[in-house]
Design a protein around this motif. Structure first.
Motif, PDB file in Angstrom:
ATOM      1  N   HIS A 103      19.446  -8.871  17.727  1.00  0.00           N
ATOM      2  CA  HIS A 103      18.543  -7.945  17.036  1.00  0.00           C
ATOM      3  C   HIS A 103      18.169  -6.768  17.938  1.00  0.00           C
ATOM      4  O   HIS A 103      18.072  -5.626  17.466  1.00  0.00           O
ATOM      5  N   GLU A 104      17.970  -7.026  19.197  1.00  0.00           N
ATOM      6  CA  GLU A 104      17.642  -5.944  20.138  1.00  0.00           C
ATOM      7  C   GLU A 104      18.762  -4.910  20.195  1.00  0.00           C
ATOM      8  O   GLU A 104      18.506  -3.706  20.259  1.00  0.00           O
ATOM      9  N   VAL A 105      20.014  -5.351  20.149  1.00  0.00           N
ATOM     10  CA  VAL A 105      21.142  -4.420  20.153  1.00  0.00           C
ATOM     11  C   VAL A 105      21.164  -3.645  18.835  1.00  0.00           C
ATOM     12  O   VAL A 105      21.313  -2.424  18.816  1.00  0.00           O
ATOM     13  N   THR A 106      20.983  -4.356  17.725  1.00  0.00           N
ATOM     14  CA  THR A 106      20.994  -3.711  16.405  1.00  0.00           C
ATOM     15  C   THR A 106      19.947  -2.609  16.319  1.00  0.00           C
ATOM     16  O   THR A 106      20.220  -1.526  15.808  1.00  0.00           O
ATOM     17  N   THR A 107      18.757  -2.886  16.820  1.00  0.00           N
ATOM     18  CA  THR A 107      17.663  -1.916  16.686  1.00  0.00           C
ATOM     19  C   THR A 107      17.693  -0.827  17.741  1.00  0.00           C
ATOM     20  O   THR A 107      17.067   0.216  17.560  1.00  0.00           O
ATOM     21  N   PHE A 108      18.425  -1.039  18.827  1.00  0.00           N
ATOM     22  CA  PHE A 108      18.475  -0.029  19.881  1.00  0.00           C
ATOM     23  C   PHE A 108      19.342   1.160  19.478  1.00  0.00           C
ATOM     24  O   PHE A 108      19.022   2.301  19.792  1.00  0.00           O
ATOM     25  N   TYR A 109      20.436   0.901  18.792  1.00  0.00           N
ATOM     26  CA  TYR A 109      21.400   1.949  18.469  1.00  0.00           C
ATOM     27  C   TYR A 109      21.250   2.431  17.031  1.00  0.00           C
ATOM     28  O   TYR A 109      21.150   1.629  16.106  1.00  0.00           O
ATOM     29  N   ASN A 110      21.262   3.765  16.842  1.00  0.00           N
ATOM     30  CA  ASN A 110      21.175   4.358  15.500  1.00  0.00           C
ATOM     31  C   ASN A 110      22.379   4.033  14.629  1.00  0.00           C
ATOM     32  O   ASN A 110      22.308   4.116  13.417  1.00  0.00           O
ATOM     33  N   MET A 111      23.495   3.694  15.228  1.00  0.00           N
ATOM     34  CA  MET A 111      24.725   3.505  14.452  1.00  0.00           C
ATOM     35  C   MET A 111      24.704   2.239  13.613  1.00  0.00           C
ATOM     36  O   MET A 111      25.526   2.090  12.712  1.00  0.00           O
ATOM     37  N   TYR A 112      23.790   1.317  13.899  1.00  0.00           N
ATOM     38  CA  TYR A 112      23.712   0.095  13.105  1.00  0.00           C
ATOM     39  C   TYR A 112      22.630   0.252  12.045  1.00  0.00           C
ATOM     40  O   TYR A 112      21.469   0.489  12.349  1.00  0.00           O
ATOM     41  N   ASN A 113      23.038   0.109  10.795  1.00  0.00           N
ATOM     42  CA  ASN A 113      22.098   0.203   9.680  1.00  0.00           C
ATOM     43  C   ASN A 113      21.490  -1.173   9.452  1.00  0.00           C
ATOM     44  O   ASN A 113      22.213  -2.149   9.312  1.00  0.00           O
ATOM     45  N   GLN A 114      20.174  -1.214   9.367  1.00  0.00           N
ATOM     46  CA  GLN A 114      19.492  -2.489   9.171  1.00  0.00           C
ATOM     47  C   GLN A 114      19.185  -2.754   7.704  1.00  0.00           C
ATOM     48  O   GLN A 114      18.640  -3.807   7.364  1.00  0.00           O
TER      49      GLN A 114
END
Length: 163
Positions: A60-71
């Motif tokens: 989750h930390e990786v997902t939220t750190f980068y703009n390229m991953y849409n949550q």
């Protein structure tokens, strides 16, 4: 949620690393899920974490750190406007506000027709070209005046037959 075909793609990415460093494939696995599903859900994060043998919070930390991953699901065209200080000084915030008015959404929202999602970016690394934006995490647009923003939006709409 994660299919056998997806796991096979994960396997190919993990094979690029020594066995004790399988977690290094986390970004590739996130990208695969996003390509296939359009965004990375918390369920998908948990499955990736289990597959890679790492805590779900670390994924989750990786997902939220980068703009390229849409949550969450996004529009056909994701518009990321840089609002970091150098772009701010060269009208990055004005470009964001102009697009909010033009598209009728606020930053972080998607248009009712599902065509555009408007986001801000922390830094796109093109300060000399400010204000800058990134379309669908792939296409960098520089010197985005109101006129260029109008042309961009019109061109994207036309490409979808919605001009």
């Amino acid at each position: 949620m994660i299919t056998d075909a997806t796991r096979a793609r994960f396997d190919r990415e993990v094979a690029k690393y020594p066995p004790e460093q399988a977690q290094s494939a986390v970004m590739a696995c996130l990208s695969i899920v996003q390509q296939e599903q359009g965004f990375v859900s918390t369920d998908a994060e948990r499955e990736i974490a289990e597959y890679l043998g790492m805590p779900a919070m670390a994924v989750h930390e990786v997902t939220t750190f980068y703009n390229m991953y849409n949550q969450r699901p996004v529009g056909k065209f994701k518009l990321n406007v840089c609002t970091n200080l150098p772009c701010q000084l060269r009208d990055g915030q004005k470009a964001l506000h102009y697009l909010e008015g033009k598209l009728g959404v606020h930053m972080g929202e998607t248009t009712a027709d599902g065509l555009f999602t408007l986001q801000q970016s922390e830094c796109l690394g093109a300060c000399a070209d400010a204000p800058v934006m990134l379309v669908n995490d792939r296409h960098m647009c520089s010197f985005m005046s109101n006129e260029k923003l109008d042309q961009l939006v019109a061109g994207l709409k036309a490409s979808e037959g919605r001009a």
